[in-house]
Design a protein around this motif. Structure first.
Motif, short mmCIF file in Angstrom:
data_model
loop_
_atom_site.label_atom_id
_atom_site.label_comp_id
_atom_site.label_asym_id
_atom_site.label_seq_id
_atom_site.Cartn_x
_atom_site.Cartn_y
_atom_site.Cartn_z
N ALA A 112 5.75 39.51 73.25
CA ALA A 112 5.95 38.39 73.75
C ALA A 112 6.19 38.29 75.04
CB ALA A 112 7.33 38.04 72.95
N GLN A 113 6.70 39.35 75.71
CA GLN A 113 6.95 39.41 77.34
C GLN A 113 5.68 39.60 77.91
OE1 GLN A 113 9.86 42.55 77.16
NE2 GLN A 113 11.63 41.18 76.48
N PRO A 191 12.37 36.31 72.83
CA PRO A 191 11.61 37.48 72.21
C PRO A 191 12.66 38.12 71.22
CG PRO A 191 10.99 37.23 74.29
CD PRO A 191 12.12 36.21 74.30
N ARG A 192 13.92 38.44 71.64
CA ARG A 192 14.78 39.19 70.76
C ARG A 192 15.03 38.52 69.69
NH1 ARG A 192 17.94 44.16 70.45
NH2 ARG A 192 16.41 44.64 71.92
N ASP A 193 15.17 37.18 69.60
CA ASP A 193 15.58 36.39 68.21
C ASP A 193 14.36 36.41 67.40
OD1 ASP A 193 17.94 35.45 69.17
OD2 ASP A 193 17.16 33.67 69.98
N ILE A 194 13.12 36.28 67.98
CA ILE A 194 12.03 36.42 67.11
C ILE A 194 11.82 37.87 66.54
CG2 ILE A 194 9.37 36.30 67.22
CD1 ILE A 194 9.63 34.52 69.43
N VAL A 199 12.05 41.85 61.85
CA VAL A 199 12.63 42.86 61.34
C VAL A 199 12.91 42.59 59.70
CG1 VAL A 199 14.71 44.47 61.09
CG2 VAL A 199 13.67 44.07 63.28
N GLY A 200 13.47 41.30 59.71
CA GLY A 200 14.00 40.99 58.31
C GLY A 200 12.56 40.75 57.45
#
Length: 213
Positions: A112-113, A191-194, A199-200
């Motif tokens: 993403a980054q 990006p962290r939210d995504i 992970v889930g």
């Protein structure tokens, strides 16, 4: 990981390119931007040098050819991905779900980054020499093997479940990589939210009960 055709970007959404030193760093950034916008064949040495505010002579001082510049962009990007994955997994608990979560987060955030680097890699790898392609494929396979090993380890421990472990591992890695094809920094999620959502998804694909994710 399989290559795929992607539409040219008018404006790459991510930070430009992997870090390097001095003029080489500016040329890597410029190369990523120009190739993401115009494609490898549509980009000239002059275009890239101009974007970096340098002369073509400066570019040839750092890179022998446009193809070498392309390879260095790709190698630096995959090496950063591998390093960030190593660091994340070393900091996580040793159980398979925690290790997989760390790997997924590192993988998704990297794509993403640095989605423009990922775009150039998957769109233009076919333009490398056979030797360059082999180098990149080997590095990409090393990253894929992290997923393979974690899926196998989790199955052996009885915490993961997959009828076809190798295909499942490849699907997980491909899903994480594909974030680069649609992520935009102007979107509503970081990006962290995504990555945490992925992970889930990953644990669900491996049969981990919702209460344990």
């Amino acid at each position: 990981m399989a290559t795929r055709e992607l539409k040219p970007r008018k404006s790459p959404p991510a930070p430009a390119a992997p870090q390097a030193r001095d003029g080489a760093a500016e040329l890597l950034r410029a190369g990523v931007e120009v190739m993401a916008e115009q494609g490898y064949h549509g980009s000239s040495i002059r275009d890239i040098a101009r974007r970096a505010n340098m002369s073509t002579a400066n570019l040839y001082h750092h890179f022998s050819s446009k193809q070498e510049l392309l390879l260095r962009i790709m190698v630096a990007g995959i090496d950063e991905l591998k390093e960030s994955s190593t660091v994340a997994m070393a900091a996580a608990p040793p159980d398979p779900p925690s290790q997989l979560a760390a790997l997924v987060i590192a993988h998704v955030e990297a794509h993403a980054q640095r989605s423009n680097v990922s775009y150039v890699t998957f769109q233009e790898i076919r333009h490398l020499t056979p030797e360059g392609q082999a180098e990149m494929r080997a590095k990409m396979d090393e990253q894929q093997r992290r997923f393979d090993v974690l899926v196998d380890t989790g199955i052996e421990a009885g915490v993961f479940h997959a009828v076809r472990p190798r295909e499942t591992a490849r699907a997980l890695a491909s899903m994480c990589t594909a974030v680069a094809t649609w992520y935009s920094p102007d979107g509503p999620r970081s990006p962290r939210d995504i990555a945490e959502h992925y992970v889930g998804l990953s644990l669900a694909m491996l049969g981990v009960p919702e209460a344990q994710r």
